[in-house]
Design a protein around this motif. Structure first.
Motif, PDB file in Angstrom:
ATOM      1  N   PRO A 557      49.973-115.086  52.352  1.00  9.61           N
ATOM      2  CA  PRO A 557      50.503-113.853  51.756  1.00  9.61           C
ATOM      3  C   PRO A 557      51.855-114.032  51.057  1.00  9.61           C
ATOM      4  CG  PRO A 557      50.765-113.810  54.144  1.00  9.61           C
ATOM      5  CD  PRO A 557      49.966-115.033  53.829  1.00  9.61           C
ATOM      6  N   LEU A 558      52.548-115.146  51.287  1.00 13.30           N
ATOM      7  CA  LEU A 558      53.876-115.318  50.700  1.00 13.30           C
ATOM      8  C   LEU A 558      53.812-115.927  49.301  1.00 13.30           C
ATOM      9  CD1 LEU A 558      55.859-116.605  53.819  1.00 13.30           C
ATOM     10  CD2 LEU A 558      55.835-114.302  52.861  1.00 13.30           C
ATOM     11  N   GLU A 559      53.205-117.128  49.196  1.00 14.02           N
ATOM     12  CA  GLU A 559      53.156-117.811  47.909  1.00 14.02           C
ATOM     13  C   GLU A 559      51.758-118.292  47.550  1.00 14.02           C
ATOM     14  OE1 GLU A 559      56.042-120.809  47.258  1.00 14.02           O
ATOM     15  OE2 GLU A 559      57.737-119.571  47.879  1.00 14.02           O
ATOM     16  N   GLY A 560      50.768-117.861  48.330  1.00 13.03           N
ATOM     17  CA  GLY A 560      49.403-118.296  48.037  1.00 13.03           C
ATOM     18  C   GLY A 560      49.134-119.738  48.421  1.00 13.03           C
ATOM     19  N   ALA A 561      50.032-120.341  49.227  1.00 17.27           N
ATOM     20  CA  ALA A 561      49.852-121.728  49.663  1.00 17.27           C
ATOM     21  C   ALA A 561      48.762-121.786  50.734  1.00 17.27           C
ATOM     22  CB  ALA A 561      51.168-122.271  50.214  1.00 17.27           C
ATOM     23  N   PRO A 562      48.139-122.962  50.913  1.00 18.59           N
ATOM     24  CA  PRO A 562      47.103-123.091  51.954  1.00 18.59           C
ATOM     25  C   PRO A 562      47.642-122.710  53.327  1.00 18.59           C
ATOM     26  CG  PRO A 562      47.092-125.011  50.518  1.00 18.59           C
ATOM     27  CD  PRO A 562      48.291-124.206  50.136  1.00 18.59           C
ATOM     28  N   LEU A 563      46.788-122.047  54.116  1.00 22.06           N
ATOM     29  CA  LEU A 563      47.167-121.620  55.463  1.00 22.06           C
ATOM     30  C   LEU A 563      46.776-122.670  56.489  1.00 22.06           C
ATOM     31  CD1 LEU A 563      45.992-117.985  54.976  1.00 22.06           C
ATOM     32  CD2 LEU A 563      48.233-118.511  55.946  1.00 22.06           C
ATOM     33  N   GLN A 564      47.552-122.760  57.566  1.00 25.92           N
ATOM     34  CA  GLN A 564      47.184-123.659  58.661  1.00 25.92           C
ATOM     35  C   GLN A 564      47.819-123.186  59.958  1.00 25.92           C
ATOM     36  OE1 GLN A 564      48.862-127.432  57.118  1.00 25.92           O
ATOM     37  NE2 GLN A 564      50.279-127.393  58.843  1.00 25.92           N
ATOM     38  N   ASP A 565      47.335-123.774  61.052  1.00 28.49           N
ATOM     39  CA  ASP A 565      47.882-123.523  62.395  1.00 28.49           C
ATOM     40  C   ASP A 565      47.784-122.056  62.800  1.00 28.49           C
ATOM     41  OD1 ASP A 565      48.464-126.196  62.282  1.00 28.49           O
ATOM     42  OD2 ASP A 565      50.583-125.934  61.821  1.00 28.49           O
ATOM     43  N   LEU A 566      46.582-121.490  62.641  1.00 29.10           N
ATOM     44  CA  LEU A 566      46.372-120.121  63.119  1.00 29.10           C
ATOM     45  C   LEU A 566      44.914-119.936  63.526  1.00 29.10           C
ATOM     46  CD1 LEU A 566      44.933-118.096  60.699  1.00 29.10           C
ATOM     47  CD2 LEU A 566      47.049-118.756  59.600  1.00 29.10           C
ATOM     48  N   GLN A 567      44.705-118.944  64.393  1.00 28.39           N
ATOM     49  CA  GLN A 567      43.360-118.606  64.857  1.00 28.39           C
ATOM     50  C   GLN A 567      42.987-117.230  64.347  1.00 28.39           C
ATOM     51  OE1 GLN A 567      42.358-119.554  68.862  1.00 28.39           O
ATOM     52  NE2 GLN A 567      40.943-117.844  69.106  1.00 28.39           N
ATOM     53  N   VAL A 568      41.765-117.114  63.849  1.00 31.77           N
ATOM     54  CA  VAL A 568      41.241-115.849  63.328  1.00 31.77           C
ATOM     55  C   VAL A 568      40.093-115.402  64.227  1.00 31.77           C
ATOM     56  CG1 VAL A 568      40.070-114.739  61.401  1.00 31.77           C
ATOM     57  CG2 VAL A 568      41.873-116.413  60.960  1.00 31.77           C
ATOM     58  N   ASN A 569      40.159-114.167  64.696  1.00 30.84           N
ATOM     59  CA  ASN A 569      39.066-113.597  65.501  1.00 30.84           C
ATOM     60  C   ASN A 569      38.572-112.306  64.852  1.00 30.84           C
ATOM     61  OD1 ASN A 569      39.084-115.420  67.802  1.00 30.84           O
ATOM     62  ND2 ASN A 569      41.053-114.516  68.319  1.00 30.84           N
ATOM     63  N   ILE A 570      37.273-112.223  64.621  1.00 29.64           N
ATOM     64  CA  ILE A 570      36.677-110.922  64.284  1.00 29.64           C
ATOM     65  C   ILE A 570      36.132-110.372  65.590  1.00 29.64           C
ATOM     66  CG2 ILE A 570      34.950-109.692  62.939  1.00 29.64           C
ATOM     67  CD1 ILE A 570      35.157-111.734  60.812  1.00 29.64           C
ATOM     68  N   THR A 571      36.786-109.348  66.110  1.00 26.56           N
ATOM     69  CA  THR A 571      36.466-108.887  67.466  1.00 26.56           C
ATOM     70  C   THR A 571      35.440-107.756  67.485  1.00 26.56           C
ATOM     71  OG1 THR A 571      38.391-107.427  67.393  1.00 26.56           O
ATOM     72  CG2 THR A 571      38.689-109.595  68.400  1.00 26.56           C
ATOM     73  N   GLN A 572      35.398-106.952  66.403  1.00 24.19           N
ATOM     74  CA  GLN A 572      34.473-105.817  66.409  1.00 24.19           C
ATOM     75  C   GLN A 572      34.035-105.478  64.984  1.00 24.19           C
ATOM     76  OE1 GLN A 572      35.119-102.376  69.185  1.00 24.19           O
ATOM     77  NE2 GLN A 572      35.298-101.226  67.284  1.00 24.19           N
ATOM     78  N   VAL A 573      32.762-105.144  64.855  1.00 20.28           N
ATOM     79  CA  VAL A 573      32.202-104.702  63.566  1.00 20.28           C
ATOM     80  C   VAL A 573      31.429-103.413  63.811  1.00 20.28           C
ATOM     81  CG1 VAL A 573      30.577-105.223  61.711  1.00 20.28           C
ATOM     82  CG2 VAL A 573      32.033-107.043  62.629  1.00 20.28           C
ATOM     83  N   GLU A 574      31.751-102.378  63.044  1.00 20.39           N
ATOM     84  CA  GLU A 574      30.990-101.128  63.146  1.00 20.39           C
ATOM     85  C   GLU A 574      30.134-100.974  61.889  1.00 20.39           C
ATOM     86  OE1 GLU A 574      31.476 -96.358  64.110  1.00 20.39           O
ATOM     87  OE2 GLU A 574      33.250 -97.666  64.101  1.00 20.39           O
ATOM     88  N   LEU A 575      28.833-100.817  62.117  1.00 17.49           N
ATOM     89  CA  LEU A 575      27.885-100.690  61.008  1.00 17.49           C
ATOM     90  C   LEU A 575      27.538 -99.222  60.772  1.00 17.49           C
ATOM     91  CD1 LEU A 575      25.458-103.621  62.002  1.00 17.49           C
ATOM     92  CD2 LEU A 575      27.364-103.713  60.375  1.00 17.49           C
ATOM     93  N   PHE A 576      27.254 -98.896  59.525  1.00 14.42           N
ATOM     94  CA  PHE A 576      26.872 -97.534  59.142  1.00 14.42           C
ATOM     95  C   PHE A 576      25.553 -97.572  58.378  1.00 14.42           C
ATOM     96  CE2 PHE A 576      31.441 -97.655  59.662  1.00 14.42           C
ATOM     97  CZ  PHE A 576      31.715 -96.501  60.383  1.00 14.42           C
ATOM     98  N   GLY A 577      24.561 -98.169  59.068  1.00 12.50           N
ATOM     99  CA  GLY A 577      23.215 -98.206  58.495  1.00 12.50           C
ATOM    100  C   GLY A 577      23.171 -98.919  57.166  1.00 12.50           C
ATOM    101  N   ALA A 578      22.477 -98.316  56.210  1.00 18.29           N
ATOM    102  CA  ALA A 578      22.281 -98.930  54.895  1.00 18.29           C
ATOM    103  C   ALA A 578      23.583 -99.040  54.109  1.00 18.29           C
ATOM    104  CB  ALA A 578      21.266 -98.127  54.093  1.00 18.29           C
ATOM    105  N   HIS A 579      24.625 -98.269  54.537  1.00 18.92           N
ATOM    106  CA  HIS A 579      25.904 -98.333  53.817  1.00 18.92           C
ATOM    107  C   HIS A 579      26.629 -99.665  54.061  1.00 18.92           C
ATOM    108  CE1 HIS A 579      25.330 -94.101  53.066  1.00 18.92           C
ATOM    109  NE2 HIS A 579      25.356 -93.813  54.371  1.00 18.92           N
ATOM    110  N   SER A 580      26.316-100.315  55.196  1.00 16.20           N
ATOM    111  CA  SER A 580      27.027-101.560  55.555  1.00 16.20           C
ATOM    112  C   SER A 580      26.295-102.768  54.974  1.00 16.20           C
ATOM    113  CB  SER A 580      27.160-101.679  57.077  1.00 16.20           C
ATOM    114  OG  SER A 580      27.950-100.622  57.580  1.00 16.20           O
ATOM    115  N   THR A 581      26.344-102.872  53.668  1.00 12.90           N
ATOM    116  CA  THR A 581      25.711-104.001  52.967  1.00 12.90           C
ATOM    117  C   THR A 581      26.552-105.261  53.177  1.00 12.90           C
ATOM    118  OG1 THR A 581      26.971-103.591  50.962  1.00 12.90           O
ATOM    119  CG2 THR A 581      24.855-102.421  51.185  1.00 12.90           C
TER     120      THR A 581
END
Length: 682
Positions: A557-581
């Motif tokens: 987010p600062l200069e668009g440089a490659p990111l490193q040394d971090l963990q990403v978790n997607i913990t929850q996804v809420e779907l809304f039927g056909a709207h959640s393409t």
């Protein structure tokens, strides 16, 4: 390879060292004493046989690894002389990959230096048996015992002395043979070998004891003999020392001065006696198409498998250095290889050459164990496995490193644009650590490399080899980005209704990001809880989540440089039927993750260099003050009577142009070396 030499009489070795330790000078002496050269070429005269590039001769350093051959006591020694400067470390890495043993050269005054440690790590990666040559023992301040001690202290190895140098007598004591070897004649090629007299032998007794006790720790039978007070025969010592060396348990050390023609011939004996033949190395491991592995026995009568370890433009044409691990290869043979992107290519080998530095000789056939030069392969690259078309196999690829410095570069005239792009493509094929591309934000053409000297040499080659005049900007340091705290965010993606769509888009995701220790890389965890309960993601929706992560992690987010040394978790996804393409899910993840990164204390990471500066004692205060003004972290200062050695860490950006500054502060007597340590906040 000369077919008169069976594999048990072959030694494939590399000579490696910190810059200016004298390895090219040593190689020249080896070639002279073995009869491969009729005269000695000196590095300081720009006449070294192995430094054949114009840039090597003008800078007085080795830039590209060079292959040569010599015979000694009915053995064929194939030697690769490697660069010592950290900017050209890929040359050492890919040479070590195909060798069977190595000789590491140390400066007798300074012992183990920063680049020695890098070379040692590369050697350790491939478990190469190793000898040390303690060079320059004739210089003021040289200390053979101190150099041995640095091997144990800084490398964690077990150094065992084999020859003890006596520079004032132009001689060495051979601790195995119990002899005194004097070197005379214009080039030290006349040897006078006599039994060591008792008084002189007494001065070497502690070194002899260290040698025997060191071997005894690796060999029970030998230990019993030594502890019983028996005097082992030289043949028994050689055999036990060889066994321990091949296992990597000890490193035999030889002393001398290559420039003064002192102690080199016993080292060549050591190469023959102590380093392995190709068949004494563990077999290479190859992967079959089904993912299983198989050992590769080095023999001629099986299907071909070889490793392309270097691409080089030779006389304007593309050539590939390769080591053959199995089978035979003839001109006209077809080879198959898988490229790094997974595509499979088949090509014909047009010609095969034997190589001696800058000279090449045609061969009719190459055998298992050979290191040869191949012409006609237009697509094979560093690390590709060349194999028989009907027997696909894959050897481990050669690691490369990411560049840390970039330079804006463009041809001086627009008419040379096409040639410029073509030449840059060729140079990148030769050197995997060199990258060339366009900055998407500024449109500038950027040349990225491992350091200032690396980029300088490339610019010089563009002008000399390809007659291309270029304009350059100031060097810019390659940055990375990371985060400093945990952040969690829920984002509902629900754009305004689009009349062209039947169904409006809608999806909600919760993501979290957490910092990791330096060097940990990137960890992605995409196994979320799905709402409403009982819902499941389709394969397309799962791929959409992964794609959203990739989009968001494309740059920090600062200069668009490659990111490193971090963990990403997607913990929850809420779907809304056909709207959640899949499209809605990708956008929801990407936007949630970008916002989470912005709220996680983003920080710039700079390349941090480990530096060693050697200066005269009277300049120490000035140099330390200058380093502190550059925000360097001083770790240690070692002093001798005449000079001081400073160990520190500093951001690469603060060290640009430092070599010139150091020369100014020390009247040209200061020495400076660095190696990349890590990316970190500084």
């Amino acid at each position: 390879m000369n077919n008169s030499h069976s594999l048990d009489k072959v030694r494939n070795i590399g000579i490696a060292a910190h810059i200016d330790a004298g390895k090219t000078t040593l190689t020249e002496r080896i070639l002279f004493y073995t009869g491969a050269l009729y005269k000695i070429g000196e590095v300081h005269d720009g006449a070294a046989h192995m430094d054949y590039m114009a840039e090597e001769q003008s800078h007085g350093i080795t830039i590209t690894s060079a292959l040569t051959k010599a015979t000694w006591r009915d053995h064929l020694i194939q030697i690769i002389d490697t660069p010592g400067h950290v900017d050209f470390t890929i040359e050492v890495e890919r040479s070590m990959r195909v060798l069977d043993g190595c000789v590491i050269v140390l400066d007798g005054v300074r012992g183990v230096e920063p680049q020695t440690e890098t070379v040692w790590r590369q050697r350790s990666k491939f478990n190469l048996p190793c000898l040390f040559f303690i060079n320059k023992v004739d210089r003021p301040g040289a200390d053979f015992d101190h150099a041995l001690a640095t091997v144990g202290k800084r490398l964690g190895a077990r150094p065992l002395p084999v020859t003890l140098p006596l520079p004032e007598q132009a001689a060495v004591i051979h601790l195995i043979e119990r002899t005194l070897i004097r070197f005379s004649g214009e080039h030290g090629d006349q040897l006078e070998i006599t039994p060591c007299d008792p008084a002189l032998w007494e001065s070497a007794a502690s070194h002899r004891e260290n040698l025997l006790l060191g071997i005894a720790e690796t060999d029970e039978g030998f230990a019993d003999q030594v502890l019983a007070g028996e005097e082992p025969a030289p043949e028994r010592i050689w055999a036990a020392l060889r066994n321990a060396t091949l296992k990597g348990e000890v490193c035999p050390c030889f002393g001398g001065s290559a420039l003064r023609n002192l102690g080199v011939q016993p080292l060549i004996d050591g190469v023959v006696e102590l380093l392995p033949a190709p068949l004494e190395r563990p077999p290479a491991i190859a992967w079959l198409p089904d993912g299983s592995t198989t050992p590769i026995k080095m023999e001629d009568d099986q299907p071909l498998i070889a490793l392309a370890f270097k691409v080089q433009m030779w006389e304007g044409r593309r050539h590939v250095f390769a080591r053959i691990y199995r089978g035979r290869l003839k001109p006209g043979d077809q080879v198959r290889f898988s490229r790094a992107d997974g595509s499979v290519v088949q090509e014909h080998v047009a010609r095969i050459f034997d190589v001696d530095a800058a000279k090449k000789t045609r061969l009719d056939i190459a055998h298992a164990g050979d290191i040869v030069l191949l012409a006609g392969l237009r697509h094979a690259a560093t690390g590709d496995t060349l194999c028989h078309p009907d027997h696909p196999l894959l050897l481990e690829r050669i690691d490369t490193r990411e560049p840390v410095l970039s330079l804006a570069v463009e041809p001086a005239s627009s008419g040379q644009e096409e040639k410029f792009l073509e030449v840059m493509g060729k140079l990148q094929e030769e050197d995997p650590t060199l990258q060339f591309g366009e900055d998407p934000e500024t449109g500038q053409k950027l040349l990225r490399g491992m350091g200032e000297l690396h980029l300088q040499i490339i610019i010089e080659r563009l002008q000399r080899e390809y007659n291309l005049q270029v304009r350059t900007g100031k060097p810019a340091v390659a940055l990375r980005e990371t985060i400093t705290r945990r952040s969690e965010l829920t984002h509902l993606f629900q754009p305004p209704a689009d009349p062209s769509r039947k169904e409006p888009l809608k999806a909600q995701v919760t993501v979290s990001v957490s910092p990791l220790p330096r060097g940990a890389g990137m960890v992605k965890n995409c196994q979320p809880t799905i709402l409403p309960e009982g819902s499941q993601l389709t394969n397309l929706q799962q791929e959409a989540l992964d794609q959203g992560i990739r989009f968001a992690l494309g740059g920090g987010p600062l200069e668009g440089a490659p990111l490193q040394d971090l963990q990403v978790n997607i913990t929850q996804v809420e779907l809304f039927g056909a709207h959640s393409t899949p499209e809605a899910l990708t956008s929801a993840v990407a936007r949630a993750l970008r916002k989470a990164l912005e709220g996680a204390g983003p920080a710039l990471l700079q390349p941090i260099m480990k530096a060693e500066i050697v200066v005269p004692e009277e300049n120490l205060g000035t140099v330390l003050g200058d380093l502190q003004s550059r925000h360097a972290l001083i770790q240690d200062t070692e002093r001798t009577v005449e000079q001081a050695t400073i160990h520190c860490e500093a951001a690469l950006a603060s060290l640009l142009g430092y070599t010139t500054e150091l020369r100014s502060m020390t009247q040209g007597r200061g020495q400076f070396s660095t190696q990349f340590e890590r990316f970190d906040i500084f």
